[in-house]
Motif scaffolding. Structure first.
Motif, PDB file in Angstrom:
ATOM      1  N   ALA A 117       0.787  -1.107   0.072  1.00  0.00           N
ATOM      2  CA  ALA A 117       0.203  -0.090  -0.167  1.00  0.00           C
ATOM      3  C   ALA A 117       0.904   1.371  -0.044  1.00  0.00           C
ATOM      4  O   ALA A 117       0.615   2.224  -0.732  1.00  0.00           O
ATOM      5  N   VAL A 118       2.039   1.449   0.794  1.00  0.00           N
ATOM      6  CA  VAL A 118       2.656   2.372   0.899  1.00  0.00           C
ATOM      7  C   VAL A 118       3.551   2.548  -0.597  1.00  0.00           C
ATOM      8  O   VAL A 118       3.670   3.783  -1.005  1.00  0.00           O
ATOM      9  N   PHE A 119       4.374   1.410  -1.104  1.00  0.00           N
ATOM     10  CA  PHE A 119       4.975   1.714  -2.246  1.00  0.00           C
ATOM     11  C   PHE A 119       4.195   1.784  -3.459  1.00  0.00           C
ATOM     12  O   PHE A 119       4.569   2.392  -4.213  1.00  0.00           O
ATOM     13  N   VAL A 120       3.045   1.136  -3.509  1.00  0.00           N
ATOM     14  CA  VAL A 120       2.375   0.961  -4.795  1.00  0.00           C
ATOM     15  C   VAL A 120       0.914   1.855  -4.952  1.00  0.00           C
ATOM     16  O   VAL A 120       0.656   2.580  -5.404  1.00  0.00           O
ATOM     17  N   PRO A 123       1.145   5.896  -4.268  1.00  0.00           N
ATOM     18  CA  PRO A 123       1.454   6.663  -5.289  1.00  0.00           C
ATOM     19  C   PRO A 123       0.259   6.417  -6.439  1.00  0.00           C
ATOM     20  O   PRO A 123       0.142   7.616  -7.300  1.00  0.00           O
ATOM     21  N   LEU A 124      -0.303   5.515  -6.701  1.00  0.00           N
ATOM     22  CA  LEU A 124      -1.184   5.417  -7.442  1.00  0.00           C
ATOM     23  C   LEU A 124      -2.794   6.541  -7.255  1.00  0.00           C
ATOM     24  O   LEU A 124      -3.148   6.977  -8.141  1.00  0.00           O
ATOM     25  N   VAL A 125      -2.953   6.197  -5.846  1.00  0.00           N
ATOM     26  CA  VAL A 125      -4.101   7.222  -5.652  1.00  0.00           C
ATOM     27  C   VAL A 125      -3.934   8.619  -5.756  1.00  0.00           C
ATOM     28  O   VAL A 125      -4.435   9.334  -6.209  1.00  0.00           O
ATOM     29  N   ALA A 134       9.448   6.799  -3.154  1.00  0.00           N
ATOM     30  CA  ALA A 134      10.524   6.144  -2.453  1.00  0.00           C
ATOM     31  C   ALA A 134      11.560   7.101  -1.766  1.00  0.00           C
ATOM     32  O   ALA A 134      12.002   6.889  -0.728  1.00  0.00           O
ATOM     33  N   LYS A 135      11.910   8.126  -2.540  1.00  0.00           N
ATOM     34  CA  LYS A 135      12.735   9.279  -1.911  1.00  0.00           C
ATOM     35  C   LYS A 135      12.256   9.805  -0.543  1.00  0.00           C
ATOM     36  O   LYS A 135      12.999   9.839   0.429  1.00  0.00           O
ATOM     37  N   TRP A 136      10.981  10.258  -0.724  1.00  0.00           N
ATOM     38  CA  TRP A 136      10.491  10.553   0.742  1.00  0.00           C
ATOM     39  C   TRP A 136      10.389   9.721   1.612  1.00  0.00           C
ATOM     40  O   TRP A 136      10.681  10.011   2.727  1.00  0.00           O
ATOM     41  N   LEU A 137      10.101   8.282   1.356  1.00  0.00           N
ATOM     42  CA  LEU A 137      10.034   7.374   2.374  1.00  0.00           C
ATOM     43  C   LEU A 137      11.383   6.975   2.988  1.00  0.00           C
ATOM     44  O   LEU A 137      11.560   7.072   4.317  1.00  0.00           O
ATOM     45  N   PHE A 138      12.635   6.998   2.260  1.00  0.00           N
ATOM     46  CA  PHE A 138      13.947   6.804   2.875  1.00  0.00           C
ATOM     47  C   PHE A 138      14.736   7.909   2.833  1.00  0.00           C
ATOM     48  O   PHE A 138      16.034   7.958   3.029  1.00  0.00           O
ATOM     49  N   SER A 139      14.082   9.114   3.067  1.00  0.00           N
ATOM     50  CA  SER A 139      14.903  10.467   3.128  1.00  0.00           C
ATOM     51  C   SER A 139      15.102  10.647   4.855  1.00  0.00           C
ATOM     52  O   SER A 139      16.496  11.253   4.947  1.00  0.00           O
ATOM     53  N   PHE A 140      14.264  10.028   5.631  1.00  0.00           N
ATOM     54  CA  PHE A 140      14.466  10.198   6.952  1.00  0.00           C
ATOM     55  C   PHE A 140      14.779  11.837   7.542  1.00  0.00           C
ATOM     56  O   PHE A 140      15.335  12.191   8.428  1.00  0.00           O
ATOM     57  N   ASP A 141      13.932  12.760   6.691  1.00  0.00           N
ATOM     58  CA  ASP A 141      14.148  14.220   6.963  1.00  0.00           C
ATOM     59  C   ASP A 141      13.157  14.888   7.861  1.00  0.00           C
ATOM     60  O   ASP A 141      13.172  15.650   8.634  1.00  0.00           O
ATOM     61  N   ASP A 142      11.808  14.109   7.722  1.00  0.00           N
ATOM     62  CA  ASP A 142      10.869  14.597   8.572  1.00  0.00           C
ATOM     63  C   ASP A 142      10.535  13.499   9.635  1.00  0.00           C
ATOM     64  O   ASP A 142      10.768  12.301   9.492  1.00  0.00           O
ATOM     65  N   GLY A 143       9.566  13.878  10.554  1.00  0.00           N
ATOM     66  CA  GLY A 143       9.164  12.649  11.164  1.00  0.00           C
ATOM     67  C   GLY A 143       8.035  11.412  10.559  1.00  0.00           C
ATOM     68  O   GLY A 143       8.164  10.334  11.316  1.00  0.00           O
ATOM     69  N   ASP A 144       7.373  12.280   9.639  1.00  0.00           N
ATOM     70  CA  ASP A 144       6.388  11.307   9.152  1.00  0.00           C
ATOM     71  C   ASP A 144       7.149  10.350   8.261  1.00  0.00           C
ATOM     72  O   ASP A 144       6.690   9.239   7.948  1.00  0.00           O
ATOM     73  N   SER A 145       8.155  10.841   7.625  1.00  0.00           N
ATOM     74  CA  SER A 145       8.791   9.845   6.608  1.00  0.00           C
ATOM     75  C   SER A 145       9.730   8.771   7.537  1.00  0.00           C
ATOM     76  O   SER A 145       9.987   7.524   6.964  1.00  0.00           O
ATOM     77  N   THR A 146      10.396   9.350   8.595  1.00  0.00           N
ATOM     78  CA  THR A 146      10.940   8.407   9.354  1.00  0.00           C
ATOM     79  C   THR A 146      10.155   7.551   9.958  1.00  0.00           C
ATOM     80  O   THR A 146      10.552   6.122   9.924  1.00  0.00           O
ATOM     81  N   ALA A 147       8.898   7.623  10.390  1.00  0.00           N
ATOM     82  CA  ALA A 147       8.112   6.806  10.809  1.00  0.00           C
ATOM     83  C   ALA A 147       7.514   5.834   9.804  1.00  0.00           C
ATOM     84  O   ALA A 147       7.454   4.598  10.385  1.00  0.00           O
ATOM     85  N   MET A 148       7.456   6.475   8.800  1.00  0.00           N
ATOM     86  CA  MET A 148       6.898   5.217   7.546  1.00  0.00           C
ATOM     87  C   MET A 148       7.855   4.265   7.254  1.00  0.00           C
ATOM     88  O   MET A 148       7.748   3.177   6.946  1.00  0.00           O
ATOM     89  N   THR A 151       8.221   1.841   9.615  1.00  0.00           N
ATOM     90  CA  THR A 151       7.044   1.001   9.727  1.00  0.00           C
ATOM     91  C   THR A 151       7.183  -0.076   8.581  1.00  0.00           C
ATOM     92  O   THR A 151       7.049  -1.238   8.814  1.00  0.00           O
ATOM     93  N   ILE A 152       7.773   0.360   7.216  1.00  0.00           N
ATOM     94  CA  ILE A 152       7.967  -0.542   6.168  1.00  0.00           C
ATOM     95  C   ILE A 152       8.973  -1.585   6.586  1.00  0.00           C
ATOM     96  O   ILE A 152       8.907  -2.683   6.312  1.00  0.00           O
ATOM     97  N   ILE A 153      10.098  -1.042   7.212  1.00  0.00           N
ATOM     98  CA  ILE A 153      11.129  -1.905   7.703  1.00  0.00           C
ATOM     99  C   ILE A 153      10.569  -2.929   8.896  1.00  0.00           C
ATOM    100  O   ILE A 153      10.998  -4.360   8.685  1.00  0.00           O
ATOM    101  N   LEU A 154      10.107  -2.549   9.744  1.00  0.00           N
ATOM    102  CA  LEU A 154       9.454  -3.414  10.643  1.00  0.00           C
ATOM    103  C   LEU A 154       8.575  -4.210  10.088  1.00  0.00           C
ATOM    104  O   LEU A 154       8.385  -5.310  10.342  1.00  0.00           O
ATOM    105  N   ALA A 155       7.512  -3.755   9.146  1.00  0.00           N
ATOM    106  CA  ALA A 155       6.529  -4.552   8.481  1.00  0.00           C
ATOM    107  C   ALA A 155       7.141  -5.978   7.563  1.00  0.00           C
ATOM    108  O   ALA A 155       6.627  -6.937   7.861  1.00  0.00           O
ATOM    109  N   VAL A 156       8.211  -5.803   6.924  1.00  0.00           N
ATOM    110  CA  VAL A 156       8.674  -6.567   6.220  1.00  0.00           C
ATOM    111  C   VAL A 156       9.215  -7.885   7.033  1.00  0.00           C
ATOM    112  O   VAL A 156       9.099  -9.083   6.969  1.00  0.00           O
ATOM    113  N   LEU A 157       9.940  -7.195   8.272  1.00  0.00           N
ATOM    114  CA  LEU A 157      10.775  -8.331   9.192  1.00  0.00           C
ATOM    115  C   LEU A 157       9.527  -8.840   9.977  1.00  0.00           C
ATOM    116  O   LEU A 157       9.530 -10.158  10.192  1.00  0.00           O
TER     117      LEU A 157
END
Length: 175
Positions: A117-120, A123-125, A134-148, A151-157
């Motif tokens: 949902a986050v990766f596909v 962006p579609l919606v 992907a750049k926003w997700l893994f930029s770790f510049d804001d609190g929301d991108s860091t949290a997401m 979340t993605i890393i922990l969700a895969v694990l």
């Protein structure tokens, strides 16, 4: 020639399977349960992912509070989806902690759904290019991108651990 007499405790071919409690003096066959170490690991990872989703929702609450007038639609969607996703993840984690095999498979499916949902889906919606998402997700510049991102890393694990917990069954009798 006489057929073999029925053996106690074992149904004979052509006879109905007993549906009640086992005969007196015989123990019931234990039901399969999810693997304990993998279920606990998946449950802990799911709770951490749920905490990241709550962080994401709270960050968007702060963004909405700082906005003048009504908050934008995406901020409201982020708040609602973060809280709802966290609650659903905690419920699935509880069933996984209880070593229920369907609970572990549900947790695995939910985590895979969140990643897709986050990766596909997002962006579609919202019409965001995949590279920008992907750049926003893994930029770790804001609190929301860091949290997401967390979340993605922990969700895969969590999905991996939950799949292991559900597929490696144990038949413990002293639970």
């Amino acid at each position: 020639m006489q057929p073999n007499p029925p053996q106690p405790g074992f149904p004979q071919p052509g006879q109905p399977t007993p549906s009640g409690p086992p005969p007196w003096g015989q123990a019931a066959r234990p039901k399969p349960r999810a693997n304990t170490p993998a279920a606990v690991t998946a449950g802990v990872l799911a709770l951490l992912a749920a905490a990241m989703l709550v962080w994401f929702a709270l960050y968007n609450v702060v963004v909405a509070a700082e906005a003048d007038g009504r908050p934008p639609g995406i901020t409201v969607q982020n708040m609602a989806s973060g809280v709802i996703s966290a609650v659903v993840l905690v419920i699935a984690a509880a069933f996984t902690f209880a070593r229920r095999i369907p609970g572990a498979w549900t947790l695995c499916g939910l985590c895979l759904f969140y990643v897709v949902a986050v990766f596909v889906g997002t962006p579609l919606v919202w019409g965001t290019p995949f590279g920008a998402q992907a750049k926003w997700l893994f930029s770790f510049d804001d609190g929301d991108s860091t949290a997401m991102a967390l979340t993605i890393i922990l969700a895969v694990l969590t999905a991996i651990a939950a799949a292991i917990a559900a597929s490696v069954k144990s038949y413990d009798t002293n639970d």
